[in-house]
Scaffold this active site. Structure first.
Site, PDB file in Angstrom:
ATOM      1  N   ARG A 229       0.858  -1.181   0.000  1.00  0.00           N
ATOM      2  CA  ARG A 229       0.000   0.000   0.000  1.00  0.00           C
ATOM      3  C   ARG A 229       0.895   1.232   0.000  1.00  0.00           C
ATOM      4  O   ARG A 229       1.913   1.270   0.707  1.00  0.00           O
ATOM      5  CB  ARG A 229      -0.926   0.029   1.226  1.00  0.00           C
ATOM      6  CG  ARG A 229      -2.089  -0.960   1.154  1.00  0.00           C
ATOM      7  CD  ARG A 229      -3.101  -0.583   0.061  1.00  0.00           C
ATOM      8  NE  ARG A 229      -4.220  -1.512  -0.037  1.00  0.00           N
ATOM      9  CZ  ARG A 229      -4.265  -2.565  -0.849  1.00  0.00           C
ATOM     10  NH1 ARG A 229      -3.251  -2.847  -1.635  1.00  0.00           N
ATOM     11  NH2 ARG A 229      -5.344  -3.335  -0.878  1.00  0.00           N
ATOM     12  N   ASP A 253       4.496  -0.362  -6.894  1.00  0.00           N
ATOM     13  CA  ASP A 253       3.243  -0.702  -7.573  1.00  0.00           C
ATOM     14  C   ASP A 253       2.092   0.091  -6.965  1.00  0.00           C
ATOM     15  O   ASP A 253       0.961  -0.004  -7.422  1.00  0.00           O
ATOM     16  CB  ASP A 253       2.969  -2.206  -7.433  1.00  0.00           C
ATOM     17  CG  ASP A 253       1.776  -2.652  -8.263  1.00  0.00           C
ATOM     18  OD1 ASP A 253       1.735  -2.315  -9.461  1.00  0.00           O
ATOM     19  OD2 ASP A 253       0.867  -3.318  -7.711  1.00  0.00           O
ATOM     20  N   GLU A 258      -2.543   7.525  -4.698  1.00  0.00           N
ATOM     21  CA  GLU A 258      -2.920   6.891  -5.968  1.00  0.00           C
ATOM     22  C   GLU A 258      -4.422   6.927  -6.269  1.00  0.00           C
ATOM     23  O   GLU A 258      -4.829   6.782  -7.427  1.00  0.00           O
ATOM     24  CB  GLU A 258      -2.454   5.433  -6.006  1.00  0.00           C
ATOM     25  CG  GLU A 258      -3.267   4.497  -5.105  1.00  0.00           C
ATOM     26  CD  GLU A 258      -2.825   3.041  -5.167  1.00  0.00           C
ATOM     27  OE1 GLU A 258      -1.615   2.773  -5.075  1.00  0.00           O
ATOM     28  OE2 GLU A 258      -3.703   2.170  -5.286  1.00  0.00           O
ATOM     29  N   HIS A 290      -0.655  -0.279  -9.589  1.00  0.00           N
ATOM     30  CA  HIS A 290      -1.385  -1.279  -8.792  1.00  0.00           C
ATOM     31  C   HIS A 290      -1.804  -2.468  -9.668  1.00  0.00           C
ATOM     32  O   HIS A 290      -2.970  -2.845  -9.702  1.00  0.00           O
ATOM     33  CB  HIS A 290      -2.608  -0.623  -8.128  1.00  0.00           C
ATOM     34  CG  HIS A 290      -2.930  -1.239  -6.793  1.00  0.00           C
ATOM     35  ND1 HIS A 290      -3.184  -0.508  -5.665  1.00  0.00           N
ATOM     36  CD2 HIS A 290      -3.033  -2.538  -6.408  1.00  0.00           C
ATOM     37  CE1 HIS A 290      -3.433  -1.321  -4.650  1.00  0.00           C
ATOM     38  NE2 HIS A 290      -3.348  -2.557  -5.085  1.00  0.00           N
TER      39      HIS A 290
HETATM   40  P1  NAI Z   1      -1.231 -11.194   4.905  1.00  0.00           P
HETATM   41  O1  NAI Z   1      -2.313 -10.749   5.820  1.00  0.00           O
HETATM   42  O2  NAI Z   1      -1.163 -12.641   4.526  1.00  0.00           O
HETATM   43  O3  NAI Z   1       0.182 -10.772   5.503  1.00  0.00           O
HETATM   44  C1  NAI Z   1       0.441  -9.530   6.083  1.00  0.00           C
HETATM   45  C2  NAI Z   1       1.555  -9.734   7.100  1.00  0.00           C
HETATM   46  O4  NAI Z   1       1.914  -8.464   7.595  1.00  0.00           O
HETATM   47  C3  NAI Z   1       1.138 -10.608   8.292  1.00  0.00           C
HETATM   48  O5  NAI Z   1       2.085 -11.627   8.520  1.00  0.00           O
HETATM   49  C4  NAI Z   1       1.110  -9.617   9.436  1.00  0.00           C
HETATM   50  O6  NAI Z   1       1.453 -10.220  10.685  1.00  0.00           O
HETATM   51  C5  NAI Z   1       2.159  -8.622   8.987  1.00  0.00           C
HETATM   52  N1  NAI Z   1       2.091  -7.359   9.697  1.00  0.00           N
HETATM   53  C6  NAI Z   1       1.037  -6.806  10.367  1.00  0.00           C
HETATM   54  N2  NAI Z   1       1.420  -5.651  10.951  1.00  0.00           N
HETATM   55  C7  NAI Z   1       2.730  -5.487  10.643  1.00  0.00           C
HETATM   56  C8  NAI Z   1       3.699  -4.498  10.989  1.00  0.00           C
HETATM   57  N3  NAI Z   1       3.395  -3.476  11.792  1.00  0.00           N
HETATM   58  N4  NAI Z   1       4.955  -4.639  10.508  1.00  0.00           N
HETATM   59  C9  NAI Z   1       5.293  -5.692   9.725  1.00  0.00           C
HETATM   60  N5  NAI Z   1       4.417  -6.684   9.391  1.00  0.00           N
HETATM   61  C10 NAI Z   1       3.163  -6.568   9.844  1.00  0.00           C
HETATM   62  O7  NAI Z   1      -1.359 -10.287   3.607  1.00  0.00           O
HETATM   63  P2  NAI Z   1      -0.830 -10.585   2.132  1.00  0.00           P
HETATM   64  O8  NAI Z   1      -1.858 -11.333   1.387  1.00  0.00           O
HETATM   65  O9  NAI Z   1       0.541 -11.137   2.212  1.00  0.00           O
HETATM   66  O10 NAI Z   1      -0.805  -9.123   1.540  1.00  0.00           O
HETATM   67  C11 NAI Z   1       0.130  -8.139   1.978  1.00  0.00           C
HETATM   68  C12 NAI Z   1      -0.320  -6.800   1.463  1.00  0.00           C
HETATM   69  O11 NAI Z   1      -0.194  -6.798   0.030  1.00  0.00           O
HETATM   70  C13 NAI Z   1      -1.801  -6.521   1.705  1.00  0.00           C
HETATM   71  O12 NAI Z   1      -2.002  -5.941   2.942  1.00  0.00           O
HETATM   72  C14 NAI Z   1      -2.184  -5.617   0.569  1.00  0.00           C
HETATM   73  O13 NAI Z   1      -2.084  -4.293   1.061  1.00  0.00           O
HETATM   74  C15 NAI Z   1      -1.119  -5.868  -0.475  1.00  0.00           C
HETATM   75  N6  NAI Z   1      -1.651  -6.373  -1.749  1.00  0.00           N
HETATM   76  C16 NAI Z   1      -1.323  -5.704  -2.898  1.00  0.00           C
HETATM   77  C17 NAI Z   1      -1.764  -6.144  -4.128  1.00  0.00           C
HETATM   78  C18 NAI Z   1      -1.369  -5.459  -5.395  1.00  0.00           C
HETATM   79  O14 NAI Z   1      -1.941  -5.741  -6.457  1.00  0.00           O
HETATM   80  N7  NAI Z   1      -0.389  -4.570  -5.373  1.00  0.00           N
HETATM   81  C19 NAI Z   1      -2.637  -7.323  -4.213  1.00  0.00           C
HETATM   82  C20 NAI Z   1      -2.875  -7.987  -2.947  1.00  0.00           C
HETATM   83  C21 NAI Z   1      -2.410  -7.504  -1.774  1.00  0.00           C
END
Ligand code: NAI
Length: 345
Positions: A229, A253, A258, A290
């Site tokens: 994000r 990305d 954005e 994105h």
């Molecule tokens: P996820 O929920 O599986 O993993 C997120 C991780 O971040 C978790 O392990 C969590 O414990 C950790 N986390 C929480 N607070 C934190 C902090 N303060 N510092 C460090 N780590 C922390 O989510 P996933 O599926 O891996 O997605 C990650 C991010 O990718 C999403 O939140 C979303 O914003 C982004 N995303 C972007 C896309 C794109 O097209 N550019 C598509 C899908 C997701």
């Protein structure tokens, strides 16, 4: 037939949803959802929304008045929703995983392109300019990748980095036990990483997790990657760190402002956002709008899970992919009704 008001529609959304939808009347709107466009959902039973819709308290109150019972996010992130305002008014469902591989692979794509300056080489050779001046990169082998957030995407990116022979370290406030991941604190990650990649959600705690203080602690010549994000990075601080050559290159990305820009064509306009204009003008910044999720597999999964979420909602089942004010970080098991086999409210 239940009616769905579908916001921020793009041709590929329509193609995939029409392909798989069997029993909903979907009204597609190109407009993004916000307090001004919410009226388009008047009479709909559900709203389908995306990452740059503005689902604030006002939007939610209006949707509630119009009889919308559920917002089906066709994405995993939900930082654009006022979860407190939605609680007990409108159920929120999402697609928690659609293709973590798509995002992780795009992240590595950004790094490879940036490091070896493939974007610049592509433009040169199209002009029959075969000079190599200024195209030197570094070996990734043996370099250290620091991954912030080891959830679905972060873990896959970590494995991809290992495949390149990189050392990997990670920071996550909820580390996974016995996963063979070397967790360190943030200052150590900043100090030791040659590549820093963000894979955590945007929350109050992660807003501007990379700010000027963070950049000041980094190794000179670090690559920064953000496919999570935009507001995880303080853009003005990144620009300064690029100028100071602390950051060797940035693969982005997402961008913190954005919402009014991404997914649209502004090629005939002057972009008023000076920070964005400056970032784009840097030869060592690679910006995609994105698109990290955009693979056929991800789009197909998004449609299947979104329609299944709506089916479960309208048939009164427990909502496997519901999120609410209490369980939004997924860690609050104490108050999470979903974990007890109930709906959030
Ligand atoms: P996820 O929920 O599986 O993993 C997120 C991780 O971040 C978790 O392990 C969590 O414990 C950790 N986390 C929480 N607070 C934190 C902090 N303060 N510092 C460090 N780590 C922390 O989510 P996933 O599926 O891996 O997605 C990650 C991010 O990718 C999403 O939140 C979303 O914003 C982004 N995303 C972007 C896309 C794109 O097209 N550019 C598509 C899908 C997701």
């Amino acid at each position: 037939m239940k009616k769905i008001a579908f916001f921020d529609t793009k041709p590929y959304d329509r193609y995939w949803f029409d392909h798989f939808n069997q029993h909903y009347e979907i009204n597609y709107f190109e407009s993004k959802l916000n307090e001004k466009t919410a009226q388009l959902a008047n009479g709909a039973d559900a709203v389908c929304a995306f990452v740059n819709d503005t689902i604030n308290a006002q939007t939610i109150d209006l949707l509630n008045q119009y009889g919308v019972q559920v917002i089906a996010m066709r994405c995993s992130g939900y930082n654009n929703i006022d979860m407190k305002a939605a609680y007990k008014k409108i159920h929120i469902v999402r697609v928690p995983i659609y293709s973590p591989y798509a995002v992780a692979e795009h992240t590595m794509g950004l790094l490879l392109c940036l490091n070896r300056k493939i974007h610049r080489a592509y433009n040169r050779t199209r002009d029959f300019n075969f000079s190599l001046n200024g195209l030197t990169g570094i070996d990734l082998h043996n370099k250290t990748a620091g991954i912030i957030g080891t959830g679905n995407i972060g873990r896959i990116f970590l494995d991809i980095c290992r495949g390149f022979g990189m050392k990997t370290i990670a920071y996550d406030p909820y580390p996974i036990a016995n996963a063979g991941i070397t967790y360190v604190d943030l200052p150590t990650l900043f100090k030791e990483s040659d590549v820093i990649s963000l894979h955590c959600p945007l929350t109050d705690k992660t807003y501007h997790i990379l700010d000027s203080q963070a950049f000041a602690q980094m190794k000179k010549g670090v690559f920064i990657l953000n496919t999570s994000r935009g507001a995880l990075i303080e853009s003005s601080a990144l620009l300064k760190a690029l100028n100071q050559e602390i950051v060797r290159g940035a693969g982005l990305d997402v961008y913190e402002e954005e919402a009014d820009l991404f997914f649209e064509d502004f090629s005939g306009s002057i972009i008023k956002d000076e920070t964005l204009a400056l970032l784009v003008s840097c030869p060592n910044v690679l910006l995609t709008s994105h698109q990290a999720f955009l693979t056929e597999e991800a789009l197909s999964n998004i449609v299947h899970v979104t329609l299944k979420n709506l089916d479960s909602f309208f048939s009164g089942e427990v909502l496997e992919n519901e999120i609410c004010y209490y369980c939004e970080d997924g860690k609050n098991t104490e108050n999470c009704k979903r974990k007890k086999g109930e709906r959030c409210f």
